[in-house]
Design an enzyme around this catalytic site. Structure first.
Site, PDB file in Angstrom:
ATOM      1  N   CYS A 141      -0.605  54.824   8.376  1.00 62.88           N
ATOM      2  CA  CYS A 141      -0.264  56.233   8.571  1.00 62.88           C
ATOM      3  C   CYS A 141      -1.213  57.063   7.716  1.00 62.88           C
ATOM      4  O   CYS A 141      -2.329  56.618   7.428  1.00 62.88           O
ATOM      5  CB  CYS A 141       1.206  56.493   8.268  1.00 62.88           C
ATOM      6  SG  CYS A 141       1.731  56.088   6.584  1.00 62.88           S
ATOM      7  N   ASN A 164       0.629  56.479   3.466  1.00 68.39           N
ATOM      8  CA  ASN A 164       1.169  55.145   3.136  1.00 68.39           C
ATOM      9  C   ASN A 164       2.353  55.230   2.166  1.00 68.39           C
ATOM     10  O   ASN A 164       2.562  54.344   1.345  1.00 68.39           O
ATOM     11  CB  ASN A 164       0.078  54.215   2.580  1.00 68.39           C
ATOM     12  CG  ASN A 164       0.472  52.739   2.530  1.00 68.39           C
ATOM     13  OD1 ASN A 164       0.003  51.990   1.695  1.00 68.39           O
ATOM     14  ND2 ASN A 164       1.363  52.304   3.409  1.00 68.39           N
ATOM     15  N   CYS A 218       5.432  56.954   3.613  1.00 70.41           N
ATOM     16  CA  CYS A 218       6.611  57.210   4.470  1.00 70.41           C
ATOM     17  C   CYS A 218       6.656  56.266   5.682  1.00 70.41           C
ATOM     18  O   CYS A 218       7.436  55.323   5.717  1.00 70.41           O
ATOM     19  CB  CYS A 218       6.636  58.669   4.937  1.00 70.41           C
ATOM     20  SG  CYS A 218       6.821  59.858   3.587  1.00 70.41           S
ATOM     21  N   ARG A 219       5.811  56.540   6.688  1.00 74.50           N
ATOM     22  CA  ARG A 219       5.976  55.829   7.961  1.00 74.50           C
ATOM     23  C   ARG A 219       5.501  54.373   7.923  1.00 74.50           C
ATOM     24  O   ARG A 219       6.247  53.468   8.318  1.00 74.50           O
ATOM     25  CB  ARG A 219       5.219  56.577   9.080  1.00 74.50           C
ATOM     26  CG  ARG A 219       5.843  57.913   9.394  1.00 74.50           C
ATOM     27  CD  ARG A 219       4.903  58.779  10.198  1.00 74.50           C
ATOM     28  NE  ARG A 219       3.751  59.195   9.411  1.00 74.50           N
ATOM     29  CZ  ARG A 219       2.711  59.870   9.876  1.00 74.50           C
ATOM     30  NH1 ARG A 219       2.673  60.181  11.158  1.00 74.50           N
ATOM     31  NH2 ARG A 219       1.724  60.209   9.084  1.00 74.50           N
ATOM     32  N   SER A 220       4.281  54.119   7.451  1.00 71.59           N
ATOM     33  CA  SER A 220       3.792  52.726   7.496  1.00 71.59           C
ATOM     34  C   SER A 220       4.538  51.797   6.534  1.00 71.59           C
ATOM     35  O   SER A 220       4.756  50.630   6.883  1.00 71.59           O
ATOM     36  CB  SER A 220       2.272  52.642   7.341  1.00 71.59           C
ATOM     37  OG  SER A 220       1.829  53.151   6.112  1.00 71.59           O
ATOM     38  N   ASP A 261       5.253  62.716  11.432  1.00 67.99           N
ATOM     39  CA  ASP A 261       5.149  62.732   9.972  1.00 67.99           C
ATOM     40  C   ASP A 261       6.383  63.435   9.388  1.00 67.99           C
ATOM     41  O   ASP A 261       6.611  64.611   9.658  1.00 67.99           O
ATOM     42  CB  ASP A 261       3.868  63.496   9.614  1.00 67.99           C
ATOM     43  CG  ASP A 261       3.575  63.476   8.128  1.00 67.99           C
ATOM     44  OD1 ASP A 261       4.465  63.096   7.353  1.00 67.99           O
ATOM     45  OD2 ASP A 261       2.450  63.854   7.763  1.00 67.99           O
TER      46      ASP A 261
HETATM   47  P1  4NP Z   1       3.046  59.211   5.721  1.00 69.77           P
HETATM   48  O1  4NP Z   1       3.537  60.678   5.258  1.00 69.77           O
HETATM   49  O2  4NP Z   1       1.682  59.403   6.336  1.00 69.77           O
HETATM   50  O3  4NP Z   1       4.077  58.790   6.709  1.00 69.77           O
HETATM   51  O4  4NP Z   1       3.025  58.384   4.471  1.00 69.77           O
HETATM   52  C1  4NP Z   1       2.768  61.513   4.452  1.00 69.77           C
HETATM   53  C2  4NP Z   1       2.811  61.364   3.085  1.00 69.77           C
HETATM   54  C3  4NP Z   1       2.079  62.220   2.278  1.00 69.77           C
HETATM   55  C4  4NP Z   1       1.310  63.206   2.844  1.00 69.77           C
HETATM   56  C5  4NP Z   1       1.255  63.354   4.212  1.00 69.77           C
HETATM   57  C6  4NP Z   1       1.995  62.499   5.021  1.00 69.77           C
HETATM   58  N1  4NP Z   1       0.572  64.090   2.017  1.00 69.77           N
HETATM   59  O5  4NP Z   1      -0.032  65.037   2.558  1.00 69.77           O
HETATM   60  O6  4NP Z   1       0.558  63.903   0.791  1.00 69.77           O
END
Ligand code: 4NP
Length: 154
Positions: free
Chosen positions: A7, A10, A12-14, A123
Protein backbone atom coordinates in the site's frame (compact mmCIF):
# COMPACT_ATOMS: atom_id res chain seq x y z
CA UNK A 1 5.20 -19.42 -2.62
CA UNK A 2 5.96 -15.83 -1.56
CA UNK A 3 3.36 -13.05 -1.42
CA UNK A 4 3.97 -9.32 -0.82
CA UNK A 5 1.10 -6.88 -0.17
CA UNK A 6 1.79 -3.24 -0.94
CA UNK A 7 0.00 0.00 0.00
CA UNK A 8 1.23 3.57 0.50
CA UNK A 9 2.37 3.78 4.13
CA UNK A 10 2.55 0.08 5.13
CA UNK A 11 0.77 0.91 8.38
CA UNK A 12 -2.92 0.34 7.51
CA UNK A 13 -4.03 -1.72 4.50
CA UNK A 14 -1.07 -3.97 3.61
CA UNK A 15 -0.27 -4.94 7.24
CA UNK A 16 -3.94 -5.86 7.62
CA UNK A 17 -3.76 -8.04 4.50
CA UNK A 18 -0.56 -9.66 5.82
CA UNK A 19 -2.23 -10.52 9.14
CA UNK A 20 -5.48 -11.76 7.58
CA UNK A 21 -3.71 -13.95 4.99
CA UNK A 22 -1.42 -15.45 7.64
CA UNK A 23 -4.47 -16.29 9.76
CA UNK A 24 -6.39 -17.85 6.85
CA UNK A 25 -3.34 -19.85 5.74
CA UNK A 26 -2.96 -21.22 9.28
CA UNK A 27 -6.59 -22.28 9.29
CA UNK A 28 -6.12 -23.91 5.87
CA UNK A 29 -3.02 -25.78 7.06
CA UNK A 30 -0.84 -23.97 4.50
CA UNK A 31 1.09 -21.60 6.77
CA UNK A 32 4.42 -23.38 6.43
CA UNK A 33 4.31 -23.31 2.64
CA UNK A 34 3.74 -19.61 2.02
CA UNK A 35 5.88 -16.61 2.93
CA UNK A 36 3.78 -13.46 3.52
CA UNK A 37 5.02 -9.87 3.92
CA UNK A 38 3.96 -6.29 3.27
CA UNK A 39 5.54 -2.99 2.24
CA UNK A 40 4.67 0.62 1.44
CA UNK A 41 5.67 2.63 -1.61
CA UNK A 42 6.36 5.59 0.74
CA UNK A 43 9.08 5.72 3.39
CA UNK A 44 7.45 7.92 6.09
CA UNK A 45 6.62 5.10 8.49
CA UNK A 46 9.55 2.70 7.96
CA UNK A 47 10.30 0.77 11.17
CA UNK A 48 6.96 1.63 12.80
CA UNK A 49 4.23 -0.74 13.97
CA UNK A 50 0.85 -0.56 12.22
CA UNK A 51 -1.41 2.45 12.94
CA UNK A 52 -3.13 2.06 16.34
CA UNK A 53 -6.61 2.29 14.73
CA UNK A 54 -5.64 -0.48 12.30
CA UNK A 55 -4.29 -2.65 15.11
CA UNK A 56 -7.39 -2.13 17.27
CA UNK A 57 -9.86 -2.95 14.48
CA UNK A 58 -7.85 -6.01 13.45
CA UNK A 59 -7.49 -7.33 17.00
CA UNK A 60 -11.27 -7.17 17.48
CA UNK A 61 -11.50 -9.72 14.64
CA UNK A 62 -8.69 -11.87 16.02
CA UNK A 63 -5.69 -10.57 14.04
CA UNK A 64 -2.68 -9.46 16.09
CA UNK A 65 -0.58 -7.10 13.94
CA UNK A 66 1.59 -5.77 16.79
CA UNK A 67 4.83 -7.51 15.74
CA UNK A 68 4.78 -6.08 12.22
CA UNK A 69 7.13 -3.21 11.23
CA UNK A 70 6.80 -1.04 8.15
CA UNK A 71 9.26 -1.33 5.26
CA UNK A 72 9.48 0.40 1.92
CA UNK A 73 8.93 -1.47 -1.34
CA UNK A 74 12.20 -1.84 -3.30
CA UNK A 75 13.16 -3.16 -6.75
CA UNK A 76 14.68 -6.31 -5.17
CA UNK A 77 11.23 -7.37 -3.98
CA UNK A 78 10.42 -8.20 -7.61
CA UNK A 79 12.85 -11.11 -7.46
CA UNK A 80 12.18 -12.06 -3.82
CA UNK A 81 8.39 -12.56 -4.16
CA UNK A 82 6.24 -14.53 -6.61
CA UNK A 83 3.15 -12.38 -6.31
CA UNK A 84 2.99 -8.65 -5.45
CA UNK A 85 -0.50 -7.33 -4.75
CA UNK A 86 -1.27 -3.60 -4.72
CA UNK A 87 -4.13 -2.11 -2.72
CA UNK A 88 -5.06 0.70 -5.14
CA UNK A 89 -4.28 2.08 -8.60
CA UNK A 90 -1.81 4.60 -7.18
CA UNK A 91 0.19 1.87 -5.46
CA UNK A 92 0.09 -0.21 -8.67
CA UNK A 93 1.43 2.72 -10.72
CA UNK A 94 4.23 3.29 -8.22
CA UNK A 95 5.16 -0.39 -8.35
CA UNK A 96 5.14 -0.44 -12.16
CA UNK A 97 7.71 2.39 -12.12
CA UNK A 98 9.82 0.50 -9.56
CA UNK A 99 9.67 -2.86 -11.38
CA UNK A 100 13.02 -3.80 -12.97
CA UNK A 101 13.14 -5.22 -16.49
CA UNK A 102 14.24 -8.63 -15.22
CA UNK A 103 11.42 -8.84 -12.63
CA UNK A 104 10.07 -12.32 -12.02
CA UNK A 105 7.22 -11.47 -9.63
CA UNK A 106 3.68 -11.23 -10.91
CA UNK A 107 2.18 -7.80 -10.14
CA UNK A 108 -1.57 -7.23 -9.81
CA UNK A 109 -4.27 -5.20 -8.11
CA UNK A 110 -5.38 -7.26 -5.09
CA UNK A 111 -9.15 -6.82 -5.35
CA UNK A 112 -9.29 -6.87 -9.14
CA UNK A 113 -7.80 -10.34 -9.01
CA UNK A 114 -9.89 -11.80 -6.21
CA UNK A 115 -13.05 -9.75 -5.80
CA UNK A 116 -14.45 -8.23 -8.94
CA UNK A 117 -17.09 -5.93 -7.41
CA UNK A 118 -14.58 -3.24 -6.43
CA UNK A 119 -10.95 -3.05 -7.39
CA UNK A 120 -9.40 -0.82 -4.71
CA UNK A 121 -9.05 -1.04 -0.93
CA UNK A 122 -9.73 2.61 0.02
CA UNK A 123 -7.06 4.39 2.09
CA UNK A 124 -8.52 4.67 5.64
CA UNK A 125 -5.75 6.90 7.05
CA UNK A 126 -7.55 10.27 7.00
CA UNK A 127 -11.05 8.93 7.65
CA UNK A 128 -13.11 7.59 10.56
CA UNK A 129 -13.41 4.21 12.23
CA UNK A 130 -15.76 2.87 9.52
CA UNK A 131 -12.91 3.02 7.02
CA UNK A 132 -10.95 0.47 9.00
CA UNK A 133 -13.92 -1.92 9.13
CA UNK A 134 -14.36 -1.57 5.37
CA UNK A 135 -10.67 -2.37 4.85
CA UNK A 136 -11.08 -5.55 6.93
CA UNK A 137 -14.28 -6.59 5.12
CA UNK A 138 -12.69 -6.22 1.67
CA UNK A 139 -9.42 -7.87 2.66
CA UNK A 140 -11.01 -10.85 4.43
CA UNK A 141 -13.11 -11.64 1.37
CA UNK A 142 -10.30 -11.22 -1.15
CA UNK A 143 -7.93 -13.33 0.97
CA UNK A 144 -10.38 -16.24 0.69
CA UNK A 145 -9.92 -16.09 -3.09
CA UNK A 146 -6.18 -15.79 -2.69
CA UNK A 147 -6.02 -18.86 -0.42
CA UNK A 148 -7.96 -20.80 -3.07
CA UNK A 149 -5.44 -19.73 -5.72
CA UNK A 150 -2.49 -20.61 -3.47
CA UNK A 151 -3.97 -24.04 -2.78
CA UNK A 152 -4.25 -24.62 -6.53
CA UNK A 153 -0.70 -23.47 -7.22
CA UNK A 154 1.08 -25.46 -4.47
P1 4NP B 1 -1.78 2.74 4.16
O1 4NP B 1 -2.39 4.11 4.75
O2 4NP B 1 -1.22 3.08 2.80
O3 4NP B 1 -2.96 1.83 4.09
O4 4NP B 1 -0.74 2.30 5.14
C1 4NP B 1 -1.65 5.29 4.83
C2 4NP B 1 -0.82 5.50 5.91
C3 4NP B 1 -0.12 6.69 6.01
C4 4NP B 1 -0.24 7.65 5.03
C5 4NP B 1 -1.06 7.44 3.95
C6 4NP B 1 -1.77 6.25 3.85
N1 4NP B 1 0.46 8.87 5.15
O5 4NP B 1 0.25 9.76 4.30
O6 4NP B 1 1.26 9.02 6.08
Amino acid sequence: MRVLFVCLGNICRSPTAEGVLRHQLREAGLAGRVQVASAGTGDWHVGKAPDTRTQRAALLRGYDLSAQRAQQAVAEHFSQYDLILAMDHGNLGNLERLRPGHATAELDLFLRRYDGAVDEVPDPYYGGEQGFERVLDLIERACEGLVREIRGRL
